[in-house]
Motif scaffolding. Structure first.
Motif, PDB file in Angstrom:
ATOM      1  N   ALA A 137      22.253  56.925  62.987  1.00 10.01           N
ATOM      2  CA  ALA A 137      21.858  55.642  63.506  1.00 10.01           C
ATOM      3  C   ALA A 137      23.199  54.811  63.071  1.00 10.01           C
ATOM      4  O   ALA A 137      23.192  54.010  64.287  1.00 10.01           O
ATOM      5  CB  ALA A 137      20.966  54.829  62.156  1.00 10.01           C
ATOM      6  N   MET A 138      24.134  54.950  62.496  1.00  9.29           N
ATOM      7  CA  MET A 138      25.515  54.070  62.761  1.00  9.29           C
ATOM      8  C   MET A 138      25.979  54.741  63.955  1.00  9.29           C
ATOM      9  O   MET A 138      26.696  53.837  64.657  1.00  9.29           O
ATOM     10  CB  MET A 138      26.369  54.771  61.452  1.00  9.29           C
ATOM     11  CG  MET A 138      25.684  54.072  60.185  1.00  9.29           C
ATOM     12  SD  MET A 138      26.660  54.711  58.676  1.00  9.29           S
ATOM     13  CE  MET A 138      28.462  54.213  59.012  1.00  9.29           C
ATOM     14  N   ALA A 139      26.138  56.011  64.287  1.00 12.21           N
ATOM     15  CA  ALA A 139      26.719  56.251  65.599  1.00 12.21           C
ATOM     16  C   ALA A 139      26.030  55.714  66.813  1.00 12.21           C
ATOM     17  O   ALA A 139      26.685  55.269  67.699  1.00 12.21           O
ATOM     18  CB  ALA A 139      26.407  57.907  65.769  1.00 12.21           C
ATOM     19  N   GLN A 140      24.603  55.619  66.923  1.00 15.47           N
ATOM     20  CA  GLN A 140      23.993  55.021  67.754  1.00 15.47           C
ATOM     21  C   GLN A 140      24.300  53.387  67.933  1.00 15.47           C
ATOM     22  O   GLN A 140      24.275  53.018  69.022  1.00 15.47           O
ATOM     23  CB  GLN A 140      22.451  55.001  67.821  1.00 15.47           C
ATOM     24  CG  GLN A 140      21.575  54.957  68.662  1.00 15.47           C
ATOM     25  CD  GLN A 140      20.077  54.895  68.536  1.00 15.47           C
ATOM     26  OE1 GLN A 140      19.648  55.074  67.381  1.00 15.47           O
ATOM     27  NE2 GLN A 140      19.163  54.996  69.436  1.00 15.47           N
ATOM     28  N   ARG A 141      24.522  52.763  66.969  1.00 17.26           N
ATOM     29  CA  ARG A 141      24.872  51.574  66.835  1.00 17.26           C
ATOM     30  C   ARG A 141      26.493  51.292  67.205  1.00 17.26           C
ATOM     31  O   ARG A 141      26.930  50.154  67.314  1.00 17.26           O
ATOM     32  CB  ARG A 141      24.503  50.769  65.522  1.00 17.26           C
ATOM     33  CG  ARG A 141      23.018  50.642  65.494  1.00 17.26           C
ATOM     34  CD  ARG A 141      22.883  49.907  64.325  1.00 17.26           C
ATOM     35  NE  ARG A 141      23.346  50.202  63.058  1.00 17.26           N
ATOM     36  CZ  ARG A 141      22.602  50.861  62.004  1.00 17.26           C
ATOM     37  NH1 ARG A 141      21.273  51.327  62.335  1.00 17.26           N
ATOM     38  NH2 ARG A 141      23.083  51.233  60.881  1.00 17.26           N
ATOM     39  N   GLY A 142      27.235  52.311  67.158  1.00 15.82           N
ATOM     40  CA  GLY A 142      28.628  52.214  67.796  1.00 15.82           C
ATOM     41  C   GLY A 142      29.443  51.912  66.375  1.00 15.82           C
ATOM     42  O   GLY A 142      30.505  51.615  66.359  1.00 15.82           O
ATOM     43  N   GLN A 143      28.942  52.292  65.298  1.00 18.06           N
ATOM     44  CA  GLN A 143      29.592  51.920  63.988  1.00 18.06           C
ATOM     45  C   GLN A 143      30.449  53.400  63.521  1.00 18.06           C
ATOM     46  O   GLN A 143      30.178  54.086  62.593  1.00 18.06           O
ATOM     47  CB  GLN A 143      28.686  51.480  62.923  1.00 18.06           C
ATOM     48  CG  GLN A 143      28.223  50.266  63.327  1.00 18.06           C
ATOM     49  CD  GLN A 143      27.016  49.931  62.237  1.00 18.06           C
ATOM     50  OE1 GLN A 143      26.179  50.771  61.634  1.00 18.06           O
ATOM     51  NE2 GLN A 143      26.802  48.612  61.940  1.00 18.06           N
ATOM     52  N   ALA A 185      34.372  55.194  63.021  1.00 17.17           N
ATOM     53  CA  ALA A 185      35.631  54.556  62.173  1.00 17.17           C
ATOM     54  C   ALA A 185      36.466  53.503  62.938  1.00 17.17           C
ATOM     55  O   ALA A 185      36.790  52.491  62.022  1.00 17.17           O
ATOM     56  CB  ALA A 185      36.675  55.778  62.035  1.00 17.17           C
ATOM     57  N   ALA A 186      36.487  53.601  64.120  1.00 14.18           N
ATOM     58  CA  ALA A 186      37.069  52.345  64.810  1.00 14.18           C
ATOM     59  C   ALA A 186      36.366  50.980  64.411  1.00 14.18           C
ATOM     60  O   ALA A 186      36.990  50.016  64.433  1.00 14.18           O
ATOM     61  CB  ALA A 186      37.398  52.748  66.159  1.00 14.18           C
ATOM     62  N   PHE A 187      35.155  51.262  64.488  1.00 11.69           N
ATOM     63  CA  PHE A 187      34.225  49.799  64.398  1.00 11.69           C
ATOM     64  C   PHE A 187      34.490  49.458  62.979  1.00 11.69           C
ATOM     65  O   PHE A 187      34.795  47.939  62.832  1.00 11.69           O
ATOM     66  CB  PHE A 187      32.818  50.222  64.528  1.00 11.69           C
ATOM     67  CG  PHE A 187      31.792  49.224  64.016  1.00 11.69           C
ATOM     68  CD1 PHE A 187      31.399  48.116  64.828  1.00 11.69           C
ATOM     69  CD2 PHE A 187      31.345  49.352  62.566  1.00 11.69           C
ATOM     70  CE1 PHE A 187      30.551  47.309  64.528  1.00 11.69           C
ATOM     71  CE2 PHE A 187      30.635  48.210  62.149  1.00 11.69           C
ATOM     72  CZ  PHE A 187      30.058  47.087  63.005  1.00 11.69           C
ATOM     73  N   TRP A 188      34.379  50.218  61.874  1.00  6.17           N
ATOM     74  CA  TRP A 188      34.712  49.647  60.789  1.00  6.17           C
ATOM     75  C   TRP A 188      36.032  49.272  60.309  1.00  6.17           C
ATOM     76  O   TRP A 188      36.330  48.291  59.815  1.00  6.17           O
ATOM     77  CB  TRP A 188      34.376  50.831  59.397  1.00  6.17           C
ATOM     78  CG  TRP A 188      32.866  51.113  59.526  1.00  6.17           C
ATOM     79  CD1 TRP A 188      32.028  52.264  59.949  1.00  6.17           C
ATOM     80  CD2 TRP A 188      31.778  50.080  59.328  1.00  6.17           C
ATOM     81  NE1 TRP A 188      30.829  51.841  60.035  1.00  6.17           N
ATOM     82  CE2 TRP A 188      30.608  50.770  59.450  1.00  6.17           C
ATOM     83  CE3 TRP A 188      31.991  48.648  58.651  1.00  6.17           C
ATOM     84  CZ2 TRP A 188      29.357  50.046  59.150  1.00  6.17           C
ATOM     85  CZ3 TRP A 188      30.520  48.075  58.390  1.00  6.17           C
ATOM     86  CH2 TRP A 188      29.474  48.730  58.643  1.00  6.17           C
ATOM     87  N   ALA A 189      37.282  49.787  61.021  1.00  7.64           N
ATOM     88  CA  ALA A 189      38.651  49.348  60.861  1.00  7.64           C
ATOM     89  C   ALA A 189      38.720  47.826  61.479  1.00  7.64           C
ATOM     90  O   ALA A 189      39.486  47.132  61.000  1.00  7.64           O
ATOM     91  CB  ALA A 189      39.531  50.166  61.723  1.00  7.64           C
ATOM     92  N   ALA A 190      38.037  47.897  62.771  1.00 11.08           N
ATOM     93  CA  ALA A 190      37.936  46.416  63.115  1.00 11.08           C
ATOM     94  C   ALA A 190      37.346  45.478  62.258  1.00 11.08           C
ATOM     95  O   ALA A 190      37.621  44.307  62.343  1.00 11.08           O
ATOM     96  CB  ALA A 190      37.257  46.747  64.694  1.00 11.08           C
ATOM     97  N   ARG A 191      36.044  45.718  61.872  1.00 12.22           N
ATOM     98  CA  ARG A 191      35.293  44.998  60.910  1.00 12.22           C
ATOM     99  C   ARG A 191      36.236  44.503  59.723  1.00 12.22           C
ATOM    100  O   ARG A 191      36.252  43.474  59.453  1.00 12.22           O
ATOM    101  CB  ARG A 191      33.949  45.773  60.580  1.00 12.22           C
ATOM    102  CG  ARG A 191      33.205  44.957  59.312  1.00 12.22           C
ATOM    103  CD  ARG A 191      32.462  43.540  59.824  1.00 12.22           C
ATOM    104  NE  ARG A 191      31.759  43.370  61.020  1.00 12.22           N
ATOM    105  CZ  ARG A 191      30.503  43.806  60.999  1.00 12.22           C
ATOM    106  NH1 ARG A 191      30.009  44.289  59.649  1.00 12.22           N
ATOM    107  NH2 ARG A 191      29.760  43.976  62.019  1.00 12.22           N
ATOM    108  N   ARG A 192      37.063  45.536  59.240  1.00 10.46           N
ATOM    109  CA  ARG A 192      37.836  45.380  58.053  1.00 10.46           C
ATOM    110  C   ARG A 192      38.979  44.362  58.438  1.00 10.46           C
ATOM    111  O   ARG A 192      39.221  43.274  57.477  1.00 10.46           O
ATOM    112  CB  ARG A 192      38.372  46.528  57.320  1.00 10.46           C
ATOM    113  CG  ARG A 192      38.971  46.254  56.021  1.00 10.46           C
ATOM    114  CD  ARG A 192      39.699  47.547  55.549  1.00 10.46           C
ATOM    115  NE  ARG A 192      40.157  47.311  54.227  1.00 10.46           N
ATOM    116  CZ  ARG A 192      41.115  46.398  53.787  1.00 10.46           C
ATOM    117  NH1 ARG A 192      41.792  45.482  55.045  1.00 10.46           N
ATOM    118  NH2 ARG A 192      41.538  46.436  52.819  1.00 10.46           N
ATOM    119  N   ALA A 193      39.607  44.280  59.603  1.00 16.04           N
ATOM    120  CA  ALA A 193      40.638  43.587  59.876  1.00 16.04           C
ATOM    121  C   ALA A 193      40.099  42.234  60.164  1.00 16.04           C
ATOM    122  O   ALA A 193      40.811  41.342  59.923  1.00 16.04           O
ATOM    123  CB  ALA A 193      41.208  44.288  61.379  1.00 16.04           C
TER     124      ALA A 193
END
Length: 198
Positions: A166-172, A174-182
């Motif tokens: 489900a995370m992959a389907q939503r595009g979540q 490692a890059a997504f989480w790095a951008a979110r953290r930033a």
């Protein structure tokens, strides 16, 4: 009718959070499940050990249904805090096995008693309770520590309790989480008066 519903609802959530907590140990080394990850020493296996003792006491002696294995007395000050970490002599299997046995004992108590069955918690300011109070308390305690375990596991290896597909389907990824953290870091710095990072 509502009593049976409430009892089953609370008990069902408690069962779910127990399993969530144990899954946090999956795939980790002996060191990683024991290592202190906060200044106060919080660690994954210690959380399991602590909840074993809690379930054994709350669903055991509180309802005059003692857990069949030895547990430290609640008023033994020398034992306080020793349930929050594992010694080098305690194995993962011993601790997780005790947790499962404690919850089996708890499940038997929960099944045998009505939700308004009386109990006595001598260490509480209002010690006379019902099974309902203890179910709510243990659900709160277990979910709280499962949340601690979520954060500890994420600190160790980035593992989160989410469906990877489900995370992959939503595009979540490692890059997504790095951008979110930033993004979160930028907002925190801006709110704290620090210069925002471009």
């Amino acid at each position: 009718m509502i009593d049976d519903f409430a009892k089953e609802y609370l008990h069902g959530d408690l069962r779910e959070f127990r399993e969530v907590l144990l899954r946090k140990l999956d795939g980790l080394s002996e060191y990683d499940i024991r290592r202190p990850l906060t200044p106060t020493g919080t660690n994954l296996l210690g959380l399991v050990k602590h909840l074993s003792l809690s379930e054994a006491r709350y669903f055991g002696e509180v309802f005059d249904r003692p857990f069949p294995e030895p547990v430290p007395r609640w008023d033994d000050l020398d034992q306080r805090g020793t349930d929050l970490w594992a010694t080098e002599h305690e194995t993962r299997e011993e601790i997780t096995g005790r947790y499962r046995r404690a919850w089996e004992h708890a499940d038997t108590t929960i099944a045998a008693l009505a939700i308004d069955a009386p109990g006595h918690v001598p260490w509480w300011p209002r010690p006379d309770v019902m099974l309902f109070n203890v179910l709510v308390h243990m659900l709160t305690e277990t979910s709280r520590h499962a949340g601690h375990a979520d954060i500890l596991r994420e600190q160790l290896d980035g593992g989160v309790e989410m469906d990877p597909a489900a995370m992959a389907q939503r595009g979540q990824d490692a890059a997504f989480w790095a951008a979110r953290r930033a993004e979160v870091e930028r907002a925190a710095k801006a709110a704290g008066g620090a210069e925002p990072v471009a």
